[in-house]
Write an enzyme that holds these catalytic residues in place. Structure first.
Site, short mmCIF file in Angstrom:
data_model
loop_
_atom_site.label_atom_id
_atom_site.label_comp_id
_atom_site.label_asym_id
_atom_site.label_seq_id
_atom_site.Cartn_x
_atom_site.Cartn_y
_atom_site.Cartn_z
CG ASP A 172 -0.32 -0.49 2.48
OD1 ASP A 172 0.92 -0.36 2.60
OD2 ASP A 172 -1.04 -0.99 3.35
CG ASN A 198 -8.77 -2.08 12.04
OD1 ASN A 198 -7.81 -2.72 11.63
ND2 ASN A 198 -9.24 -1.02 11.40
CG HIS A 222 -5.89 -2.68 8.83
ND1 HIS A 222 -5.85 -1.31 8.83
CD2 HIS A 222 -4.65 -3.05 9.24
CE1 HIS A 222 -4.66 -0.89 9.19
NE2 HIS A 222 -3.92 -1.93 9.46
P1 PGA Z 1 2.14 -1.78 12.69
O1 PGA Z 1 0.98 -1.72 11.63
O2 PGA Z 1 3.12 -2.78 12.18
O3 PGA Z 1 2.74 -0.38 12.68
O4 PGA Z 1 1.54 -2.17 13.98
C1 PGA Z 1 0.43 -2.90 11.14
C2 PGA Z 1 -0.80 -2.62 10.30
O5 PGA Z 1 -1.49 -1.63 10.58
O6 PGA Z 1 -1.06 -3.40 9.39
#
Ligand code: PGA
Length: 243
Positions: free
Chosen positions: A67, A136, A138
């Protein structure tokens, strides 16, 4: 899904790096799907050390990132393009032309998404996709929703994600509201997936991912349909599992 519970973040990162290394040793022109965020940084550090010890050669590796924020150019310190170069690509021998990251400042975002998807398809889909997971549930920016997008698309960030990501920005108002993200289908067509999670704040999302129930409200639950997924987590992220 296979689950590996490691003692801490370092062990989680090392296991993930070993899997990536072995994949590239097996197939020098591996198509690698990569993630940003705090979670994979340790894995990237181990891969850089492995490269320095000449245990892995990235010269034929092709990468696709999950992304990119809409509106942030590659020289913006908060862009995922900047992240990938400053945390990983600058320190290994990957060829620039083999790196794919969505262009968040494209004049035609729809075309950017369809071209990105087409490009993944043209390479025969991803051999090994590295994923993080949001609190959450995702994956990429596929946020909890009634309907999930299957292909690369422009995604609206959820309130939860904006809050979680504000730590990287000066203020919450600076967090972009949209991102280009691979879709659930783009991810699920990968031949193998490893999902990393560290910390107690991920424990609920991990428990739900491993619940054997599927819901679009927790996008990572779709991984249960994939035949080749490793969930690599530390003890804190495993806290709510009955082990
Ligand atoms: P993080 O993000 O590795 O900074 O916890 C993971 C995500 O939101 O997919």
């Amino acid at each position: 899904m296979r689950v590996f519970i490691e003692n801490d973040y370092e062990k989680m990162s090392l296991r993930a790096a070993e899997i990536v290394k072995q994949q590239i040793q097996k197939k020098h022109n591996t198509i690698l799907g990569l993630a940003t965020g705090s979670t994979p940084i340790g894995m990237y550090n181990y891969l850089i050390s492995m490269y320095q010890r000449q245990e892995v050669d990235f010269s034929d590796v092709v990468t696709f990132n999950l992304d990119e924020y809409v509106g942030l150019s590659r020289d913006n310190k908060n862009s995922y393009n900047y992240f990938m170069y400053s945390k990983f690509f600058n320190y290994i021998n990957i060829k620039k032309e083999n790196i794919h990251i969505p262009n968040g400042v494209s004049k035609d975002l729809e075309k950017e998404c369809s071209d990105y998807e087409y490009n993944i398809e043209k390479f025969g889909y991803i051999d090994l996709q590295v994923l993080g997971i949001g609190e959450n549930g995702h994956i990429g920016f596929n946020e909890p929703a009634e309907l999930l997008e299957t292909r690369t698309h422009v995604a609206k960030l959820s309130e939860d994600t904006i809050k979680a990501n504000k730590r990287f920005f000066e203020s919450i108002d600076d967090v972009p509201l949209y991102a280009i993200s691979m879709g659930i289908g783009s991810i699920m067509k990968s031949k193998r997936i490893i999902l990393l999670a560290s910390g107690e704040n991920k424990a609920k999302a991990i428990k739900e991912t491993l619940s054997n129930k599927l819901t679009t409200k927790i996008p990572a639950t779709v991984l249960a349909l994939h035949p080749n997924v490793d969930i690599i987590i530390d003890k804190d992220a495993a806290k709510l599992l009955n082990t």
